[in-house]
Design a protein around this motif. Structure first.
Motif, PDB file in Angstrom:
ATOM      1  N   PHE A 283      -3.462   6.977 -16.154  1.00 48.71           N
ATOM      2  CA  PHE A 283      -2.305   6.556 -15.350  1.00 48.71           C
ATOM      3  C   PHE A 283      -2.168   5.027 -15.348  1.00 48.71           C
ATOM      4  CE2 PHE A 283      -0.697   5.107 -11.196  1.00 48.71           C
ATOM      5  CZ  PHE A 283       0.583   5.633 -11.247  1.00 48.71           C
ATOM      6  N   ARG A 284      -3.294   4.339 -15.220  1.00 51.73           N
ATOM      7  CA  ARG A 284      -3.252   2.864 -15.198  1.00 51.73           C
ATOM      8  C   ARG A 284      -2.766   2.300 -16.535  1.00 51.73           C
ATOM      9  NH1 ARG A 284      -2.716   2.492 -10.005  1.00 51.73           N
ATOM     10  NH2 ARG A 284      -4.448   3.389  -8.875  1.00 51.73           N
TER      11      ARG A 284
ATOM     12  N   PHE B 194       0.818  -1.205   0.000  1.00 53.75           N
ATOM     13  CA  PHE B 194       0.000   0.000   0.000  1.00 53.75           C
ATOM     14  C   PHE B 194       0.862   1.271   0.000  1.00 53.75           C
ATOM     15  CE2 PHE B 194      -3.410   2.847   1.670  1.00 53.75           C
ATOM     16  CZ  PHE B 194      -4.370   2.522   0.736  1.00 53.75           C
ATOM     17  N   MET B 195       0.247   2.360  -0.446  1.00 52.73           N
ATOM     18  CA  MET B 195       0.913   3.677  -0.450  1.00 52.73           C
ATOM     19  C   MET B 195       1.507   3.974   0.919  1.00 52.73           C
ATOM     20  SD  MET B 195      -2.046   5.955  -2.280  1.00 52.73           S
ATOM     21  CE  MET B 195      -3.449   4.916  -1.873  1.00 52.73           C
ATOM     22  N   GLY B 196       2.741   4.452   0.923  1.00 50.20           N
ATOM     23  CA  GLY B 196       3.339   4.904   2.175  1.00 50.20           C
ATOM     24  C   GLY B 196       3.921   3.811   3.046  1.00 50.20           C
TER      25      GLY B 196
ATOM     26  N   ASP C 253       6.693   4.425 -10.571  1.00 47.10           N
ATOM     27  CA  ASP C 253       6.191   5.806 -10.586  1.00 47.10           C
ATOM     28  C   ASP C 253       7.233   6.771 -11.166  1.00 47.10           C
ATOM     29  OD1 ASP C 253       3.708   5.223  -9.565  1.00 47.10           O
ATOM     30  OD2 ASP C 253       4.153   5.847  -7.526  1.00 47.10           O
TER      31      ASP C 253
ATOM     32  N   LYS D  51       8.030   1.241   0.298  1.00 45.11           N
ATOM     33  CA  LYS D  51       8.629   0.456  -0.805  1.00 45.11           C
ATOM     34  C   LYS D  51       9.906   1.119  -1.328  1.00 45.11           C
ATOM     35  CE  LYS D  51       4.734   0.874  -2.748  1.00 45.11           C
ATOM     36  NZ  LYS D  51       3.373   1.157  -2.710  1.00 45.11           N
TER      37      LYS D  51
ATOM     38  N   PHE E 142      -2.808  12.497 -12.711  1.00 45.53           N
ATOM     39  CA  PHE E 142      -4.167  12.207 -12.208  1.00 45.53           C
ATOM     40  C   PHE E 142      -5.089  13.398 -12.477  1.00 45.53           C
ATOM     41  CE2 PHE E 142      -4.933   8.383  -9.484  1.00 45.53           C
ATOM     42  CZ  PHE E 142      -3.723   7.737  -9.675  1.00 45.53           C
TER      43      PHE E 142
ATOM     44  N   ARG F 114       0.019  12.137  -3.163  1.00 44.32           N
ATOM     45  CA  ARG F 114      -0.720  10.890  -3.393  1.00 44.32           C
ATOM     46  C   ARG F 114      -2.230  11.171  -3.474  1.00 44.32           C
ATOM     47  NH1 ARG F 114       3.732   8.917   0.189  1.00 44.32           N
ATOM     48  NH2 ARG F 114       4.742   7.261  -0.983  1.00 44.32           N
ATOM     49  N   PRO F 115      -2.755  11.314  -4.678  1.00 46.26           N
ATOM     50  CA  PRO F 115      -4.170  11.675  -4.823  1.00 46.26           C
ATOM     51  C   PRO F 115      -5.109  10.708  -4.101  1.00 46.26           C
ATOM     52  CG  PRO F 115      -3.079  11.538  -6.989  1.00 46.26           C
ATOM     53  CD  PRO F 115      -2.090  11.111  -5.974  1.00 46.26           C
ATOM     54  N   LEU F 116      -4.721   9.426  -4.034  1.00 43.06           N
ATOM     55  CA  LEU F 116      -5.630   8.445  -3.432  1.00 43.06           C
ATOM     56  C   LEU F 116      -5.545   8.406  -1.903  1.00 43.06           C
ATOM     57  CD1 LEU F 116      -5.275   5.553  -6.051  1.00 43.06           C
ATOM     58  CD2 LEU F 116      -7.028   7.299  -5.933  1.00 43.06           C
TER      59      LEU F 116
ATOM     60  N   ILE G  26       3.043  12.483 -10.825  1.00 47.53           N
ATOM     61  CA  ILE G  26       1.873  11.589 -10.761  1.00 47.53           C
ATOM     62  C   ILE G  26       0.606  12.397 -10.448  1.00 47.53           C
ATOM     63  CG2 ILE G  26       0.825   9.633  -9.524  1.00 47.53           C
ATOM     64  CD1 ILE G  26       3.364   8.769 -11.000  1.00 47.53           C
TER      65      ILE G  26
ATOM     66  N   THR H  89       7.174  -0.265  -6.768  1.00 50.32           N
ATOM     67  CA  THR H  89       5.988   0.051  -7.566  1.00 50.32           C
ATOM     68  C   THR H  89       5.055   1.001  -6.822  1.00 50.32           C
ATOM     69  OG1 THR H  89       4.722  -1.788  -6.622  1.00 50.32           O
ATOM     70  CG2 THR H  89       6.026  -2.271  -8.595  1.00 50.32           C
ATOM     71  N   GLY H  90       4.125   1.590  -7.555  1.00 51.49           N
ATOM     72  CA  GLY H  90       3.020   2.316  -6.928  1.00 51.49           C
ATOM     73  C   GLY H  90       2.043   1.285  -6.353  1.00 51.49           C
ATOM     74  N   GLY H  91       1.263   1.717  -5.373  1.00 52.84           N
ATOM     75  CA  GLY H  91       0.382   0.788  -4.650  1.00 52.84           C
ATOM     76  C   GLY H  91      -0.650   0.046  -5.487  1.00 52.84           C
ATOM     77  N   GLY H  92      -0.925   0.539  -6.715  1.00 57.62           N
ATOM     78  CA  GLY H  92      -1.926  -0.121  -7.560  1.00 57.62           C
ATOM     79  C   GLY H  92      -1.314  -0.946  -8.684  1.00 57.62           C
TER      80      GLY H  92
HETATM   81  C1  S3P Z   1      -1.183   4.615  -6.140  1.00 58.07           C
HETATM   82  C2  S3P Z   1      -0.011   4.682  -5.419  1.00 58.07           C
HETATM   83  C3  S3P Z   1       1.034   5.696  -5.671  1.00 58.07           C
HETATM   84  C4  S3P Z   1       0.977   6.140  -7.135  1.00 58.07           C
HETATM   85  C5  S3P Z   1      -0.391   6.619  -7.485  1.00 58.07           C
HETATM   86  C6  S3P Z   1      -1.459   5.532  -7.288  1.00 58.07           C
HETATM   87  C7  S3P Z   1      -2.187   3.570  -5.794  1.00 58.07           C
HETATM   88  O1  S3P Z   1       2.331   5.173  -5.375  1.00 58.07           O
HETATM   89  O2  S3P Z   1       1.364   5.083  -7.992  1.00 58.07           O
HETATM   90  O3  S3P Z   1      -0.677   7.743  -6.708  1.00 58.07           O
HETATM   91  O4  S3P Z   1      -3.077   3.274  -6.611  1.00 58.07           O
HETATM   92  O5  S3P Z   1      -2.064   3.003  -4.682  1.00 58.07           O
HETATM   93  P1  S3P Z   1       2.860   4.870  -3.867  1.00 58.07           P
HETATM   94  O6  S3P Z   1       2.387   3.489  -3.490  1.00 58.07           O
HETATM   95  O7  S3P Z   1       4.348   4.931  -3.982  1.00 58.07           O
HETATM   96  O8  S3P Z   1       2.312   5.923  -2.991  1.00 58.07           O
END
Ligand code: S3P
Length: 171
Positions: A56-57, A9-11, A33, A14, A48, A121-123, A44, A78-81
Motif C-alpha cells: 500500500f505504501r 490522522f485517520m478520522g 485513497d 480530511k 492491506f 481502517r485497518p490501523l 484499502i 490524503t490517507g493518514g500515512g
Molecule cells: C492510513 C489511513 C487511511 C488509509 C490507510 C492507512 C494511515 O486513510 O490511507 O488505512 O496510515 O493512517 P484515512 O486517514 O482517510 O483514514
C-alpha cells in the motif's frame, strides 16, 4: 493556484473538509485513497489484507510522483500515512487538520456510519496501537505543516472557511 494538500490522522475529517472547500472555491478535489482504490479496483482494507501495508505504501509513492508531475489547482486529501512521502512540499501547501486523539475517536463514534468507518481502517482496529501511532505521528505532522487548523468541535464548513482564508497567503 498552488495545490493544497490535507494531512492529518485517520478520522480527523480530511475528506469532509475537502468536499466543503471544493463546494466553496475554484479548487478541484481528489483523494489519494480513492485514487489507489480505483487503480487497484479494490478497497484499502482488501489491499492491506491481500498484499500487506508495504505494498500500500508503494502505491502511495506512485500517487505522490504523479501528483508532483501532473496535478495543478487542486485540493488533495490524503490517507493518514501519506505525509511520509518526501515530495509533499513540492506538491502543495501543506495543511494539517489537527485534533486530540480522544476527540478524533469520539468524532468517528458519533457518526451514523461509525461501524463502517472503523472497519474500513485497518490501523484503527486496535485503539491502543492507534494511539501509539498518533503519538508518533503528531510531531511529524506539525513539523511538516505550513498551516495548522484545529478542527476539534468545529464543522467542516467552518474549517473549510478557515482553510481558504489561510491558504491565500501561499497561493
Ligand atoms: C492510513 C489511513 C487511511 C488509509 C490507510 C492507512 C494511515 O486513510 O490511507 O488505512 O496510515 O493512517 P484515512 O486517514 O482517510 O483514514
Amino acid at each position: 493556484m498552488k495545490n493544497v494538500i490535507l494531512i492529518g490522522f485517520m478520522g480527523v475529517g480530511k475528506g469532509s473538509v475537502a468536499r466543503e472547500v471544493a463546494k466553496n472555491s475554484k479548487y478541484m478535489t481528489i483523494d489519494t485513497d480513492d485514487l489507489i482504490e480505483s487503480m487497484e479496483n479494490r478497497k484499502i482494507k482488501a489491499i492491506f489484507e491481500d498484499e500487506g501495508e508495504a505494498y500500500f505504501r508503494k502505491l502511495e509513492k506512485d500517487v505522490a510522483k504523479w501528483l508532483e508531475s501532473s496535478v495543478k489547482n487542486t485540493l488533495i486529501s490524503t490517507g493518514g500515512g501519506f505525509y511520509k512521502q518526501n515530495n509533499l512540499k513540492k506538491i502543495a501547501t501543506v495543511v494539517l487538520l489537527d485534533s486530540p486523539f480522544d476527540a478524533i475517536i469520539k468524532r468517528i463514534k458519533a457518526h451514523p456510519n461509525a461501524t463502517k468507518k472503523l472497519k474500513k481502517r485497518p490501523l484503527l482496529a486496535d485503539l491502543q496501537k492507534a494511539k501509539e501511532l498518533y503519538d508518533e505521528r503528531r510531531p511529524e505532522y506539525l513539523k511538516l505543516a505550513d498551516i495548522v487548523i484545529d478542527v476539534t468541535d468545529k464543522s467542516a464548513q467552518s474549517c473549510a472557511k478557515e482553510l481558504l482564508k489561510k491558504v491565500k497567503k501561499y497561493a
